[in-house]
Motif scaffolding. Structure first.
Motif, mmCIF file in Angstrom:
data_model
loop_
_atom_site.group_PDB
_atom_site.id
_atom_site.type_symbol
_atom_site.label_atom_id
_atom_site.label_comp_id
_atom_site.label_asym_id
_atom_site.label_seq_id
_atom_site.Cartn_x
_atom_site.Cartn_y
_atom_site.Cartn_z
ATOM 1 N N ALA A 73 0.852 -1.260 -0.050
ATOM 2 C CA ALA A 73 0.025 0.028 0.015
ATOM 3 C C ALA A 73 0.764 1.236 0.020
ATOM 4 N N ASP A 74 0.676 1.994 -0.895
ATOM 5 C CA ASP A 74 1.580 3.132 -1.160
ATOM 6 C C ASP A 74 0.550 4.543 -1.042
ATOM 7 N N PHE A 75 0.843 5.155 0.286
ATOM 8 C CA PHE A 75 -0.214 6.347 0.478
ATOM 9 C C PHE A 75 0.627 7.769 0.419
ATOM 10 N N GLY A 76 0.434 8.553 -0.883
ATOM 11 C CA GLY A 76 1.169 9.685 -1.211
ATOM 12 C C GLY A 76 0.269 11.062 -0.814
ATOM 13 N N GLY A 77 0.695 12.045 -1.647
ATOM 14 C CA GLY A 77 0.047 13.270 -1.836
ATOM 15 C C GLY A 77 -1.090 13.128 -2.624
ATOM 16 N N GLY A 78 -1.215 12.665 -3.752
ATOM 17 C CA GLY A 78 -2.292 12.472 -4.408
ATOM 18 C C GLY A 78 -3.134 11.238 -4.627
ATOM 19 N N THR A 79 -2.450 10.044 -4.495
ATOM 20 C CA THR A 79 -3.161 8.773 -4.616
ATOM 21 C C THR A 79 -2.791 8.041 -3.727
ATOM 22 N N SER A 80 -3.693 6.870 -3.296
ATOM 23 C CA SER A 80 -3.327 5.628 -2.457
ATOM 24 C C SER A 80 -3.649 4.265 -3.526
ATOM 25 N N ASP A 81 -2.305 3.656 -3.445
ATOM 26 C CA ASP A 81 -2.249 2.677 -4.525
ATOM 27 C C ASP A 81 -1.848 1.201 -3.777
ATOM 28 N N PHE A 82 -2.833 0.129 -4.406
ATOM 29 C CA PHE A 82 -2.456 -1.241 -3.728
ATOM 30 C C PHE A 82 -2.039 -2.289 -4.721
ATOM 31 N N SER A 83 -1.364 -3.154 -4.204
ATOM 32 C CA SER A 83 -0.886 -4.548 -5.149
ATOM 33 C C SER A 83 -1.067 -5.545 -4.048
ATOM 34 N N LEU A 84 -1.758 -6.500 -4.771
ATOM 35 C CA LEU A 84 -1.666 -8.024 -4.151
ATOM 36 C C LEU A 84 -0.642 -8.854 -4.909
ATOM 37 N N VAL A 85 0.351 -9.225 -4.212
ATOM 38 C CA VAL A 85 1.640 -9.675 -4.962
ATOM 39 C C VAL A 85 1.887 -11.099 -4.178
ATOM 40 N N ARG A 86 2.253 -12.300 -4.991
ATOM 41 C CA ARG A 86 2.740 -13.649 -4.379
ATOM 42 C C ARG A 86 4.059 -13.481 -4.482
ATOM 43 N N LEU A 87 4.698 -12.960 -3.299
ATOM 44 C CA LEU A 87 6.134 -12.780 -3.621
ATOM 45 C C LEU A 87 7.003 -13.816 -3.075
#
Ligand SMILES: Nc1ncnc2c1ncn2[C@@H]1O[C@H](COP(=O)(O)OP(=O)(O)OP(=O)(O)O)[C@@H](O)[C@H]1O
Ligand SMILES: [Mg+2]
Length: 427
Positions: free
Chosen positions: A187-201
């Motif tokens: 989860a990356d919460f910045g100034g403009g957007t909040s973005d998510f990835s589901l990853v099988r690492l």
């Protein structure tokens, strides 16, 4: 030795990282910071004296703006306009600039600064992008934004740009710490957007298997730090500037001060749109008939003295303080504006509750789309400046009670992950 670069062009802060072939990563320093403020400042004084436009970017721009006797044009959050077909160009001291040119200028300055540390950056880069740019309504808008961003990078000499979703870049960074396979939500919460990835690492990198092949799905919303700031301004500051107060009209009727005036407080630079002769006359008229004239005086001064940026700086400081402590003091004393008020974290949380809910809904949508139950998630990896907001963190504590939340390098992990992907592409 082979090396590869990643650049995270952020709404608020940008960062650049260099990955070496042994997979160690170095982050560029810009003065004392590892981030380069995504701000441009065009200097009017210098302009009128030398008859030539002087532009400052990054860390120096704010100080130049605040120190100027006649303030020039400060431009920030350019990334938020990439998807807007209405924003094509702007006039700065009689010169026309497209958005791609403005971002190109910023990137050229950033490049120059980073090259002093790393040498020539060349023409190839991996660059981050939000899953959905701010204000998009569909894939077409996102493609439009990406194409403009690509043109902006070309303007800075980067002809060969590969884009990677920012939360996927965060996964690259997190993978470095792993010694076993995990299903991770980044989860990356910045100034403009909040973005998510589901990853099988997978902990081990295997030749021919890129991490990006392990991504199950991404999603994101155009709600983040800038929105939190504007909610603070609306609830904390606007009432002190007359929002909700009344004035006596020409016919003796008592009317509310028009709401639309306060919509200009939503972004700091929208305030300058109020500074037309017509609007200023309207404000003065309202002020004479206002039941609380000192509040309208403060609004007039805020507009007249171009205090929008300073106001938002004070708001951001209060927001950041509320991440650490349950109460913070908001203080803003400039011209006729004199606001001193204690803010409770739970008040702030009430004000941003609808936005936090939309962020939570986005996470749930992602899981539903992938048919993954919350209890299957092994770890949450959180990054970006707005991940410090306790209400944001709480979404994950509540939805994934069994999954540990990992964090760190909030302002550079995306750039580092981008550089690691750049290395993978060069393999
Ligand atoms: N301690 C803190 N508490 C709350 N918010 C914070 C804190 N520190 C920074 N922020 C906010 O984080 C945001 C900047 O974070 P970051 O640098 O990750 O964003 P960005 O990468 O520029 O934006 P984006 O990824 O959306 O393009 C700003 O809104 C800033 O006010
Ligand atoms: Mg970011």
């Amino acid at each position: 030795m082979r090396q590869a670069f990643g650049l995270d062009f952020g709404t608020t802060n940008s960062a650049l990282a260099l990955a070496h072939s042994n997979r160690t990563v170095e982050v560029a320093n810009f003065g004392a910071d590892s981030t380069f403020r995504s701000i441009l400042y065009f200097d009017e004084e210098e302009n009128s004296r030398a008859n030539k436009l002087r532009v400052v970017a990054g860390p120096d721009s704010i100080q130049n703006y605040l120190n100027a006797r006649t303030p020039g044009r400060l431009i920030q959050s350019t990334k938020s306009y990439l998807a807007s077909r209405l924003f094509n160009q702007t006039q700065i001291f009689g010169e026309t600039y497209s958005l791609e040119e403005l971002i190109g200028i910023l990137l050229r300055h950033l490049r120059q600064s980073a090259e002093a540390q790393f040498g020539d950056l060349g023409t190839s880069l991996v660059v981050g992008r939000p899953v959905h740019f701010s204000g998009t309504r569909g894939e077409e808008d996102d493609d439009f934004a990406v194409n403009r961003l690509r043109a902006a990078f070309r303007n800075a000499g980067f002809d060969d740009v590969h884009f990677l979703a920012e939360p996927v870049a965060a996964a690259y960074k997190y993978q470095q710490r792993l010694d076993h396979d995990e299903l991770v939500l980044t989860a990356d919460f910045g100034g403009g957007t909040s973005d998510f990835s589901l990853v099988r690492l997978r902990a081990k990198r295997t030749a021919g298997h890129e991490l990006s092949d392990q991504v199950i799905a991404n999603d994101g919303v155009g709600i983040a730090g800038d929105t939190f700031d504007s909610k603070l301004v609306r609830n904390l500051v606007a009432p002190m500037l007359g929002l909700g107060s009344e004035y006596r009209s020409q016919f003796g009727k008592v009317l509310p001060v028009p709401y639309w005036l306060y919509e200009h407080l939503e972004r700091w630079h929208y305030l300058s749109f109020l500074k037309t002769r017509k609007n200023m006359e309207l404000l003065k008229q309202i002020r004479y008939q206002a039941l609380e004239p000192s509040k309208i005086d403060a609004l007039i001064d805020l507009v007249d003295h171009d205090l929008g940026y300073r106001l938002y700086r004070a708001i951001e400081a209060t927001k950041c303080a509320l991440s650490k402590q349950p109460t913070a003091e908001f203080r803003f004393t400039e011209a006729a504006v004199d606001i001193e008020k204690a803010v409770q974290r739970n008040e702030f949380e009430d004000w941003i509750e609808p936005e936090v809910r939309q962020i939570a809904e986005c996470v749930n949508r992602l899981l539903t789309k992938c048919n993954v139950a919350p209890k299957s998630i092994d770890t949450i990896f959180m990054t970006g400046g707005s991940s410090f907001v306790p209400a944001v963190r709480r979404i994950f504590e509540q939805t994934f009670p069994a999954a540990p939340i990992r964090a760190g390098q909030e302002f550079t992990s995306v750039a580092e992950g981008l550089a690691l992907h750049a290395l993978e592409l060069a393999d």
